[in-house]
Design a protein around this motif. Structure first.
Motif, short mmCIF file in Angstrom:
data_model
loop_
_atom_site.label_atom_id
_atom_site.label_comp_id
_atom_site.label_asym_id
_atom_site.label_seq_id
_atom_site.Cartn_x
_atom_site.Cartn_y
_atom_site.Cartn_z
N ASP A 68 2.38 34.15 14.52
CA ASP A 68 3.66 33.45 14.66
C ASP A 68 3.80 32.35 13.62
O ASP A 68 4.85 32.18 13.01
N SER A 69 2.73 31.59 13.43
CA SER A 69 2.76 30.51 12.43
C SER A 69 1.55 30.66 11.51
O SER A 69 0.51 31.19 11.91
N LEU A 70 1.70 30.18 10.31
CA LEU A 70 0.67 30.37 9.28
C LEU A 70 -0.17 29.10 9.16
O LEU A 70 0.32 28.06 8.73
N ASP A 71 -1.44 29.18 9.53
CA ASP A 71 -2.39 28.07 9.40
C ASP A 71 -3.12 28.24 8.08
O ASP A 71 -4.18 28.85 8.00
N ARG A 72 -2.55 27.69 7.02
CA ARG A 72 -3.09 27.87 5.67
C ARG A 72 -4.52 27.34 5.54
O ARG A 72 -5.35 27.93 4.86
N GLY A 73 -4.81 26.23 6.20
CA GLY A 73 -6.16 25.66 6.15
C GLY A 73 -7.19 26.60 6.75
O GLY A 73 -8.28 26.79 6.19
N TRP A 74 -6.87 27.19 7.91
CA TRP A 74 -7.81 28.11 8.54
C TRP A 74 -8.03 29.32 7.66
O TRP A 74 -9.17 29.76 7.45
N TRP A 75 -6.95 29.90 7.13
CA TRP A 75 -7.08 31.09 6.29
C TRP A 75 -7.84 30.81 5.01
O TRP A 75 -8.62 31.63 4.54
N SER A 76 -7.65 29.64 4.45
CA SER A 76 -8.40 29.27 3.24
C SER A 76 -9.89 29.20 3.54
O SER A 76 -10.72 29.71 2.78
N GLY A 77 -10.26 28.60 4.66
CA GLY A 77 -11.67 28.53 5.05
C GLY A 77 -12.24 29.89 5.38
O GLY A 77 -13.39 30.20 5.02
N TYR A 78 -11.45 30.73 6.05
CA TYR A 78 -11.92 32.07 6.41
C TYR A 78 -12.10 32.91 5.15
O TYR A 78 -13.07 33.65 5.02
N ARG A 79 -11.18 32.78 4.20
CA ARG A 79 -11.31 33.50 2.93
C ARG A 79 -12.61 33.11 2.23
O ARG A 79 -13.36 33.97 1.76
N ALA A 80 -12.92 31.82 2.20
CA ALA A 80 -14.16 31.37 1.58
C ALA A 80 -15.38 31.95 2.29
O ALA A 80 -16.36 32.34 1.65
N GLU A 81 -15.33 32.04 3.61
CA GLU A 81 -16.43 32.63 4.38
C GLU A 81 -16.58 34.11 4.05
O GLU A 81 -17.69 34.62 3.88
N LEU A 82 -15.46 34.83 3.96
CA LEU A 82 -15.52 36.25 3.61
C LEU A 82 -16.06 36.44 2.19
O LEU A 82 -16.83 37.37 1.94
N GLU A 83 -15.68 35.59 1.28
CA GLU A 83 -16.19 35.68 -0.10
C GLU A 83 -17.71 35.52 -0.11
O GLU A 83 -18.41 36.23 -0.82
N ARG A 84 -18.20 34.61 0.71
CA ARG A 84 -19.65 34.41 0.80
C ARG A 84 -20.33 35.63 1.41
O ARG A 84 -21.28 36.17 0.86
N ARG A 85 -19.82 36.09 2.55
CA ARG A 85 -20.43 37.22 3.25
C ARG A 85 -20.39 38.52 2.46
O ARG A 85 -21.34 39.30 2.49
N PHE A 86 -19.28 38.75 1.76
CA PHE A 86 -19.12 40.00 1.02
C PHE A 86 -19.45 39.84 -0.47
O PHE A 86 -19.16 40.71 -1.26
N ARG A 87 -20.05 38.69 -0.80
CA ARG A 87 -20.55 38.43 -2.16
C ARG A 87 -19.50 38.72 -3.22
O ARG A 87 -19.73 39.45 -4.17
N GLN A 88 -18.33 38.10 -3.04
CA GLN A 88 -17.21 38.28 -3.96
C GLN A 88 -16.82 36.95 -4.60
O GLN A 88 -16.87 35.91 -3.95
N GLU A 89 -16.42 37.01 -5.86
CA GLU A 89 -15.91 35.81 -6.52
C GLU A 89 -14.61 35.36 -5.88
O GLU A 89 -14.35 34.17 -5.74
N ARG A 90 -13.77 36.34 -5.52
CA ARG A 90 -12.48 36.00 -4.93
C ARG A 90 -11.99 37.16 -4.06
O ARG A 90 -12.07 38.32 -4.45
N ILE A 91 -11.51 36.81 -2.89
CA ILE A 91 -10.83 37.75 -2.02
C ILE A 91 -9.40 37.25 -1.88
O ILE A 91 -9.17 36.08 -1.56
N LEU A 92 -8.46 38.12 -2.13
CA LEU A 92 -7.06 37.77 -2.04
C LEU A 92 -6.60 37.92 -0.59
O LEU A 92 -6.76 38.99 0.01
N VAL A 93 -6.05 36.85 -0.05
CA VAL A 93 -5.41 36.88 1.28
C VAL A 93 -3.94 36.61 1.04
O VAL A 93 -3.59 35.63 0.39
#
Length: 101
Positions: A68-93
């Motif tokens: 319903d609403s976009l929590d940009r801070g949460w998604w930014s942190g989750y993206r960084a966590e996914l980048e770490r876990r999946f060993r990627q320089e950048r994951i586009l969300v």
């Protein structure tokens, strides 16, 4: 309302495959936080891009969540966590405006 989407690679940059449990963990996390998720795991997308003059290809799976609403801070942190876990320089969300019919 927004549809949030991101692609995760099936293999890391050394071509080592990620296990099904890695993708299941993401699905569980998003379901617990948002109440649901769509994960396109059976038909990987094929991406291609130019890197140092050569075409690079990768197989990826798509995850999609409606919020319903976009929590940009949460998604930014989750993206960084996914980048770490999946060993990627950048994951586009990406977040797309949506309305239900």
């Amino acid at each position: 309302m927004h549809v949030v989407q991101f692609l995760l690679p099936l293999r890391d940059n050394e071509r080592r495959p990620f296990g099904r449990a890695d993708f299941e963990q993401v699905r569980t996390e998003l379901t617990e936080r948002f109440g649901g998720v769509t994960a396109f795991l059976q038909s990987p997308a094929v991406g291609a891009w130019k890197e140092e003059g050569e075409t690079v290809r990768d197989e990826m799976v798509l995850f999609e969540v409606m919020v319903d609403s976009l929590d940009r801070g949460w998604w930014s942190g989750y993206r960084a966590e996914l980048e770490r876990r999946f060993r990627q320089e950048r994951i586009l969300v990406r977040a797309l405006g949506a309305e239900t019919l």
